[in-house]
Design an enzyme around this catalytic site. Sequence first.
Site, PDB file in Angstrom:
ATOM      1  N   CYS A  31      -2.792  -3.319   1.495  1.00  0.00           N
ATOM      2  CA  CYS A  31      -3.517  -4.454   2.078  1.00  0.00           C
ATOM      3  C   CYS A  31      -4.855  -3.975   2.650  1.00  0.00           C
ATOM      4  O   CYS A  31      -5.765  -3.671   1.907  1.00  0.00           O
ATOM      5  CB  CYS A  31      -2.644  -5.147   3.126  1.00  0.00           C
ATOM      6  SG  CYS A  31      -3.223  -6.798   3.593  1.00  0.00           S
ATOM      7  N   HIS A  52       2.796  -5.939   0.457  1.00  0.00           N
ATOM      8  CA  HIS A  52       3.322  -4.967   1.424  1.00  0.00           C
ATOM      9  C   HIS A  52       4.696  -4.429   1.029  1.00  0.00           C
ATOM     10  O   HIS A  52       5.726  -4.958   1.448  1.00  0.00           O
ATOM     11  CB  HIS A  52       3.425  -5.626   2.796  1.00  0.00           C
ATOM     12  CG  HIS A  52       2.119  -5.842   3.479  1.00  0.00           C
ATOM     13  ND1 HIS A  52       1.626  -4.985   4.435  1.00  0.00           N
ATOM     14  CD2 HIS A  52       1.194  -6.824   3.334  1.00  0.00           C
ATOM     15  CE1 HIS A  52       0.453  -5.417   4.859  1.00  0.00           C
ATOM     16  NE2 HIS A  52       0.163  -6.533   4.203  1.00  0.00           N
ATOM     17  N   GLU A  66       6.157  -1.858   2.197  1.00  0.00           N
ATOM     18  CA  GLU A  66       6.848  -1.313   3.366  1.00  0.00           C
ATOM     19  C   GLU A  66       7.690  -2.358   4.089  1.00  0.00           C
ATOM     20  O   GLU A  66       8.516  -2.011   4.942  1.00  0.00           O
ATOM     21  CB  GLU A  66       5.842  -0.674   4.341  1.00  0.00           C
ATOM     22  CG  GLU A  66       5.066  -1.629   5.212  1.00  0.00           C
ATOM     23  CD  GLU A  66       3.896  -2.312   4.517  1.00  0.00           C
ATOM     24  OE1 GLU A  66       3.051  -2.897   5.224  1.00  0.00           O
ATOM     25  OE2 GLU A  66       3.819  -2.279   3.272  1.00  0.00           O
TER      26      GLU A  66
END
Length: 229
Positions: free
Chosen positions: A85, A194, A196
Amino acid sequence: MKVGVITFPGTLDEGDAKRAVKLAGGEAVDLWHADTDLKGVDAVIIPGGFSYGDYLRCGAIASLAPVMGSVIDRAKGGMPVLGICNGFQVLCEAGLLPGALIRNDQQKFICREQVLRVENNTTAWTNGYDQDAEITIPLKNGEGSYQALDETIEELEGEGRVVFRYVDVNPNGSRNNIAGITNAAGNIVGLMPHPEHAVEKGFGPDSALGTRTGLDGLPLFQSVLGVLQ
């Protein structure tokens, strides 16, 4: 294996990135924007957030931070680097990846579960995926529209350097539905969604294929650890 995670003023996803590294089996190392010492890490993650408040252009100020000078030098020497991002924006501003991320075409911040296709599974960060696999990970951005000159897009497509592509819907106006790209060497990857946030069962979105519930982002972090061993 040690994976450094950089914190800039305004970064907000460094904790999630460090947790993803740990769940993948690596050692997460804190890196501060004002330092030049990378503390002997084997790879670096530039996480999401709003570095320096997104003043000037998203990622522009962060790209000039002291730590980035060291990252650029090591990345050019082959060290794996992942930008997520805002981190993707930083990599583009730093010249490690081509193109730029601009305001979403509908002029609104987006937060959604997003299906991606793995277009290139040969990079340091994607070798744990099957080619053409469809994965679902969260997307949250206001300036996520990937843009580049026509010749740059042709080069990325022709060399297989589009790593992730949006499936079914283009959420932000990115050219060619591009969600993530790599450099020619395959050690640097930037993506807007994302991964994660999709590394634990029960805390991430369901897979597009229903086979890796909540875990579709984990192979990115496992991939680089396999390369570094």
